[in-house]
Motif scaffolding. Structure first.
Motif, PDB file in Angstrom:
ATOM      1  N   THR A   1       0.815  -1.216   0.000  1.00  0.00           N
ATOM      2  CA  THR A   1       0.000   0.000   0.000  1.00  0.00           C
ATOM      3  C   THR A   1       0.847   1.264   0.000  1.00  0.00           C
ATOM      4  N   LEU A   2       1.772   1.376   0.940  1.00  0.00           N
ATOM      5  CA  LEU A   2       2.550   2.609   1.052  1.00  0.00           C
ATOM      6  C   LEU A   2       3.396   2.910  -0.191  1.00  0.00           C
ATOM      7  N   PRO A   3       4.079   1.913  -0.792  1.00  0.00           N
ATOM      8  CA  PRO A   3       4.808   2.231  -2.037  1.00  0.00           C
ATOM      9  C   PRO A   3       3.896   2.747  -3.146  1.00  0.00           C
ATOM     10  N   ALA A   4       2.651   2.265  -3.194  1.00  0.00           N
ATOM     11  CA  ALA A   4       1.716   2.733  -4.225  1.00  0.00           C
ATOM     12  C   ALA A   4       1.204   4.140  -3.935  1.00  0.00           C
ATOM     13  N   LEU A   5       1.396   4.629  -2.710  1.00  0.00           N
ATOM     14  CA  LEU A   5       0.914   5.953  -2.336  1.00  0.00           C
ATOM     15  C   LEU A   5       2.003   7.018  -2.379  1.00  0.00           C
ATOM     16  N   ARG A   6       3.127   6.704  -2.999  1.00  0.00           N
ATOM     17  CA  ARG A   6       4.229   7.669  -2.994  1.00  0.00           C
ATOM     18  C   ARG A   6       3.834   8.991  -3.631  1.00  0.00           C
ATOM     19  N   TRP A   7       3.265   8.923  -4.832  1.00  0.00           N
ATOM     20  CA  TRP A   7       2.924  10.157  -5.533  1.00  0.00           C
ATOM     21  C   TRP A   7       1.744  10.881  -4.888  1.00  0.00           C
ATOM     22  N   PRO A   8       0.678  10.201  -4.468  1.00  0.00           N
ATOM     23  CA  PRO A   8      -0.377  10.921  -3.740  1.00  0.00           C
ATOM     24  C   PRO A   8       0.125  11.606  -2.468  1.00  0.00           C
ATOM     25  N   ILE A   9       1.017  10.947  -1.719  1.00  0.00           N
ATOM     26  CA  ILE A   9       1.564  11.563  -0.513  1.00  0.00           C
ATOM     27  C   ILE A   9       2.391  12.796  -0.876  1.00  0.00           C
ATOM     28  N   SER A  10       3.152  12.705  -1.964  1.00  0.00           N
ATOM     29  CA  SER A  10       3.950  13.856  -2.403  1.00  0.00           C
ATOM     30  C   SER A  10       3.053  15.034  -2.758  1.00  0.00           C
ATOM     31  N   PHE A  11       2.004  14.751  -3.524  1.00  0.00           N
ATOM     32  CA  PHE A  11       1.100  15.821  -3.931  1.00  0.00           C
ATOM     33  C   PHE A  11       0.406  16.461  -2.733  1.00  0.00           C
ATOM     34  N   VAL A  12      -0.128  15.636  -1.825  1.00  0.00           N
ATOM     35  CA  VAL A  12      -0.832  16.166  -0.655  1.00  0.00           C
ATOM     36  C   VAL A  12       0.117  16.989   0.207  1.00  0.00           C
ATOM     37  N   THR A  13       1.357  16.534   0.356  1.00  0.00           N
ATOM     38  CA  THR A  13       2.331  17.273   1.163  1.00  0.00           C
ATOM     39  C   THR A  13       2.571  18.666   0.597  1.00  0.00           C
ATOM     40  N   ILE A  14       2.837  18.749  -0.701  1.00  0.00           N
ATOM     41  CA  ILE A  14       3.115  20.046  -1.319  1.00  0.00           C
ATOM     42  C   ILE A  14       1.879  20.936  -1.290  1.00  0.00           C
ATOM     43  N   TYR A  15       0.743  20.383  -1.690  1.00  0.00           N
ATOM     44  CA  TYR A  15      -0.481  21.189  -1.776  1.00  0.00           C
ATOM     45  C   TYR A  15      -0.917  21.699  -0.403  1.00  0.00           C
ATOM     46  N   GLN A  16      -0.919  20.816   0.584  1.00  0.00           N
ATOM     47  CA  GLN A  16      -1.387  21.217   1.903  1.00  0.00           C
ATOM     48  C   GLN A  16      -0.411  22.172   2.587  1.00  0.00           C
ATOM     49  N   THR A  17       0.874  22.040   2.319  1.00  0.00           N
ATOM     50  CA  THR A  17       1.837  22.997   2.877  1.00  0.00           C
ATOM     51  C   THR A  17       1.553  24.394   2.365  1.00  0.00           C
ATOM     52  N   LEU A  18       1.360  24.519   1.058  1.00  0.00           N
ATOM     53  CA  LEU A  18       1.063  25.828   0.476  1.00  0.00           C
ATOM     54  C   LEU A  18      -0.288  26.347   0.955  1.00  0.00           C
ATOM     55  N   SER A  19      -1.264  25.448   1.102  1.00  0.00           N
ATOM     56  CA  SER A  19      -2.580  25.864   1.564  1.00  0.00           C
ATOM     57  C   SER A  19      -2.537  26.371   3.000  1.00  0.00           C
ATOM     58  N   LEU A  20      -1.823  25.667   3.874  1.00  0.00           N
ATOM     59  CA  LEU A  20      -1.748  26.077   5.274  1.00  0.00           C
ATOM     60  C   LEU A  20      -0.981  27.383   5.449  1.00  0.00           C
ATOM     61  N   LEU A  21      -0.031  27.645   4.570  1.00  0.00           N
ATOM     62  CA  LEU A  21       0.735  28.887   4.666  1.00  0.00           C
ATOM     63  C   LEU A  21      -0.154  30.118   4.506  1.00  0.00           C
ATOM     64  N   VAL A  22      -1.170  30.016   3.669  1.00  0.00           N
ATOM     65  CA  VAL A  22      -1.980  31.199   3.350  1.00  0.00           C
ATOM     66  C   VAL A  22      -3.383  31.144   3.963  1.00  0.00           C
ATOM     67  N   SER A  23      -3.716  30.090   4.697  1.00  0.00           N
ATOM     68  CA  SER A  23      -5.066  29.964   5.237  1.00  0.00           C
ATOM     69  C   SER A  23      -5.134  30.531   6.655  1.00  0.00           C
ATOM     70  N   PHE A  24      -6.202  31.236   6.925  1.00  0.00           N
ATOM     71  CA  PHE A  24      -6.422  31.763   8.276  1.00  0.00           C
ATOM     72  C   PHE A  24      -7.907  31.889   8.599  1.00  0.00           C
ATOM     73  N   GLU A  25      -8.765  31.416   7.714  1.00  0.00           N
ATOM     74  CA  GLU A  25     -10.214  31.590   7.873  1.00  0.00           C
ATOM     75  C   GLU A  25     -10.718  31.007   9.186  1.00  0.00           C
ATOM     76  N   TYR A  26     -10.382  29.747   9.459  1.00  0.00           N
ATOM     77  CA  TYR A  26     -10.892  29.099  10.671  1.00  0.00           C
ATOM     78  C   TYR A  26     -10.263  29.694  11.932  1.00  0.00           C
ATOM     79  N   ILE A  27      -9.025  30.132  11.837  1.00  0.00           N
ATOM     80  CA  ILE A  27      -8.377  30.760  12.992  1.00  0.00           C
ATOM     81  C   ILE A  27      -9.054  32.086  13.309  1.00  0.00           C
ATOM     82  N   LEU A  28      -9.354  32.862  12.275  1.00  0.00           N
ATOM     83  CA  LEU A  28     -10.016  34.142  12.482  1.00  0.00           C
ATOM     84  C   LEU A  28     -11.390  33.959  13.114  1.00  0.00           C
TER      85      LEU A  28
END
Length: 317
Positions: A223-250
């Motif tokens: 399972t984990l070897p087959a998830l390499r690319w999805p994990i990579s994508f989620v890591t990059i996308y969510q990092t960028l999303s969290l950097l600029v998100s503040f809606e719920y905190i506000l």
């Protein structure tokens, strides 16, 4: 002879038609995306950089160009170090604990059960994502209410015998924003990881079980070897999303108490719109743009995303 000449003309015109067709396809399919990217991404960045070198305030008037905003960033803003440190903690803790690990656990658990049960559980987990942000935060306000009527205090006082109600908003505000954002952020990774797990050929799992592999061995080696690319994508996308998100905190803490939960993006918002320092907010935004580009390139390089996007070896005509 005329027929032969016509055939020769068609053969010569063939490559030209193909080039024209490619250009037409490019304009039709990629043209709108390029126009929208320029209008809503490139031009706003240019405007932001220009405004950062002005003295624009609440009146929106520009009387001159200056580097005063950047001088303030590098030498005059004492809260900035605290805000940057909190932002890094918030981004990486939320990403590691919830958006990746917890999302992966949700995907593994829901795919290990029968399809109907898994679909129902994922649907329930997606409800906060599909609900208005205000409704989601209202539920959290009820959960963390510092009185004995708050859901968390009711559980602690009735089950664990706690005598005094707790106040998470004032006692552990950073942990609160990480959990609140993580619970709703895990849903995206859950869906992507579930789709990737469903795409793994079933015969691989059957063969592993025949060979005597247990559940953990199957997860580790299949399972984990087959998830390499999805994990990579989620890591990059969510990092960028969290950097600029503040809606719920506000909505949940308003950046408080004081500045204890004010992340960098929320700090830009408060500086620009609460105090009217638009030029200073624009200067701060320049750095978050640069930081986003840096993390995107770092993730691209670290996860070798170029290999994922390479041309297929088999061309389908």
């Amino acid at each position: 002879m005329s027929a032969i000449a016509d055939d020769l003309r068609r053969e010569r015109a063939g490559p030209g038609r193909q080039r024209n067709r490619r250009r037409a396809n490019f304009v039709i399919f990629l043209g709108p995306a390029i126009v929208l990217t320029i209008l809503f991404f490139v031009i706003p960045v240019i405007i932001d950089v220009v405004v950062s070198f002005t003295d624009m305030g609440r009146s929106l008037q520009i009387t001159g160009f200056t580097t005063e905003q950047y001088e303030k960033i590098f030498g005059g803003d004492r809260r900035l170090v605290q805000v940057i440190g909190l932002t890094l903690l918030y981004v990486f803790a939320t990403l590691a604990i919830f958006n990746l690990t917890f999302a992966l656990v949700l995907a593994l658990v829901t795919t290990a059960t029968n399809r109907m049960t898994g679909n129902f559980f994922r649907g329930v987990w997606l409800l906060p994502r599909m609900s208005p942000s205000v409704l989601y935060i209202l539920l959290w306000v009820w959960v963390i209410n510092p009185s004995e009527f708050g859901l968390l205090n009711q559980i602690l006082m009735s089950v664990l015998g706690l005598e005094t109600p707790i106040d998470p908003l004032n006692e552990a505000p950073v942990m609160l924003i990480i959990i609140a954002n993580g619970f709703i952020g895990a849903s995206m990774g859950m869906i992507i990881f579930t789709s990737a797990i469903r795409a793994i050929p079933e015969h691989l799992f059957h063969a592993a079980r025949v060979d005597g592999a247990g559940s953990m061995a199957i997860i580790r080696h299949i399972t984990l070897p087959a998830l390499r690319w999805p994990i990579s994508f989620v890591t990059i996308y969510q990092t960028l999303s969290l950097l600029v998100s503040f809606e719920y905190i506000l909505l949940l803490t308003e950046g408080g108490p004081f500045y204890d939960t004010t992340v960098y993006a929320l700090y830009i918002f408060r500086r620009a719109f609460d105090t009217g320092q638009y030029a200073y907010g624009a200067a701060l935004a320049v750095f978050i743009i640069a930081l986003g580009v840096f993390f995107a390139l770092l993730g691209w390089r670290f996860f070798d995303m170029q290999k994922l996007l390479q041309r297929p070896r088999i061309e389908v005509q």
